[in-house]
Write an enzyme that holds these catalytic residues in place. Structure first.
Site, PDB file in Angstrom:
ATOM      1  CG  ASP A  15     -30.988 -13.799 -19.133  1.00 33.20           C
ATOM      2  OD1 ASP A  15     -30.558 -12.685 -19.458  1.00 33.20           O
ATOM      3  OD2 ASP A  15     -30.367 -14.852 -19.341  1.00 33.20           O
ATOM      4  NE  ARG A  95     -29.497 -20.808  -9.779  1.00 34.44           N
ATOM      5  CZ  ARG A  95     -29.548 -19.511  -9.578  1.00 34.44           C
ATOM      6  NH1 ARG A  95     -30.145 -19.045  -8.490  1.00 34.44           N
ATOM      7  NH2 ARG A  95     -29.006 -18.666 -10.421  1.00 34.44           N
ATOM      8  CG  ASP A 124     -27.953 -21.730 -12.404  1.00 35.15           C
ATOM      9  OD1 ASP A 124     -27.390 -22.409 -11.535  1.00 35.15           O
ATOM     10  OD2 ASP A 124     -27.897 -20.488 -12.434  1.00 35.15           O
ATOM     11  CB  SER A 180     -25.418 -12.114 -15.703  1.00 33.54           C
ATOM     12  OG  SER A 180     -24.540 -13.221 -15.655  1.00 33.54           O
TER      13      SER A 180
END
Length: 409
Positions: A15, A95, A124, A180
């Site tokens: 990505d 994050r 996210d 992923s």
């Protein structure tokens, strides 16, 4: 005129590799790639060269592992945090740290925006942007997955893989392994691809190659291993008597947990944006630490303090999961948590065996457990009179008797 600068959270995966190239072409901007080293290990190899080759004008790869362990993982584990009874929040807690460093770089570089590769369906995006809003509201945010033009060009991962191949961008995703991953010091997560089918069994022998941090319980050693964790005020400070930093503790526990097949979780969770999603997680060291911390608390924490803290676990977990790490309510809860941990000190002994973390002893100089009072034999301290329980029970039964009498009428 100088080009606009955009700081991109860059992992080197499919990505963000595609997004780096796309941002450069679409905005005619200078793209500064930022990667936080939070324990991805060999995933960082060659990342700087790859980012520059893909079009980045500058690359930051910052070692944030110590900060991650000390200021994020440890405070969260002091709170006994677990989302929906299973998830130890490995991705969620990383994050805010990544976003915090991103806005620091954006300010230092004079960037007008930060960008991320989180999808418009995931959590996210919220975590990155709520952190940015709390710490640097003047900096803009670009989220390509929420832009119609980007989604039209890349309706799925197959188109992204084809784009990467066309532009000579090496990626690890493939048609054979389309899922992923997200790895850090606390865990690794797997989602999408074949995992979107909740009936798919990732624990089967033929899917064992997917896992990174642990062996399967079936392949774990046939002999149990003992380990002792020392705690000071709710934080693990030593393993088997050897003093270690928070980072070293996590690395050591990951090694032990992975060896014994500990910490695998397969769950369907409730995303903040409203949908359910399926995720598979490996959290070997975190699972050991979580269990040990709870056992340490059982010996040293006052009952009412424990119950009060426990009543806030779901709320605290939601705040972390939903991206409110820097929100005032999380900071207020943390102050309570820190107060609750002042006497959570001592040693916990655990037995690790084929996916299990088994309590094998606990001791503390500030233990609230008094064997003289708890004994089923005669109490030499005479601190507890069993006859007192009669009145205690009578008073607690009063409202039940009144309620029953009303119902019987």
């Amino acid at each position: 005129m100088a080009k606009e600068k955009i700081v991109l959270a860059y992992s080197g995966g499919l990505d963000t590799s595609v997004i780096l190239k796309w941002l450069k072409e679409t905005y005619d901007a200078e793209i500064i790639a930022f990667t936080a080293d939070i324990g991805q290990k060999d995933e960082l190899d060659g990342l700087e060269a790859k980012a520059l080759a893909t079009g980045a004008s500058k690359v930051y790869i910052d070692d944030l592992r110590d900060e991650f362990a000390k200021d994020f993982i440890y405070p969260m584990f002091q709170a006994g945090t677990m989302y929906e009874g299973q998830y130890l929040l490995g991705t969620s807690i990383a994050r805010p740290l990544i976003a915090k460093r991103m806005v620091d770089i954006a300010r230092a570089e004079g960037a007008t925006a930060i960008a991320h590769g989180a999808t418009g369906k995931g959590n996210d995006q919220v975590r990155f942007e709520l952190t940015a809003a709390a710490l640097a509201p003047e900096i803009g945010v670009i989220a390509p997955w929420r832009l119609e033009a980007f989604r039209e060009q890349f309706p799925g991962r197959a188109e992204m893989i084809a784009y990467a191949e066309k532009h000579g961008i090496p990626v690890t995703a493939s048609a054979a392994k389309p899922y992923s991953t997200d790895r850090n010091l606390l865990h690794i997560s797997f989602e999408s691809g074949m995992l979107e089918d909740p009936w798919f069994d990732p624990s089967s022998e033929e899917n064992e190659s997917m896992y990174v941090l642990s062996v399967s319980p079936e392949r774990a050693p046939d002999k149990a291993e003992y380990v002792e964790l020392t705690f000071e005020q709710g934080n693990c400070t030593a393993i088997d008597g050897e003093e270690l930093s928070p980072l070293e503790v996590m690395e050591k526990l990951n090694e032990l947990g992975g060896k014994h097949g500990i910490g695998r979780v397969d769950m369907v969770e409730n995303r903040f944006v409203g949908m359910k999603s399926r995720g598979v997680y490996e959290t070997p060291g975190g699972t050991i630490l979580f269990t040990a911390h709870r056992k340490m608390e059982s010996l040293t924490m006052d009952r009412e303090v424990m119950h009060l803290r426990d009543s806030l676990i779901a709320k605290y977990s939601q705040l972390v999961y939903n991206g409110f790490w820097f929100a005032p309510e999380r900071l207020a809860l943390q102050a309570l948590v820190e107060e609750s941990q002042k006497n959570v000190s001592g040693v916990v002994r655990l037995k690790l065996y084929k996916g299990n973390v088994i309590g094998a002893g606990v001791k503390s100089p500030v233990s609230l457990y008094n064997p003289d009072i708890a004994t089923m034999e005669a109490d030499p301290s005479q601190a507890y009179d069993q006859g007192d329980a009669t009145g205690f029970i009578r008073l607690n039964a009063l409202r039940l008797k009144v309620s029953s009498a009303v119902k019987n009428k």
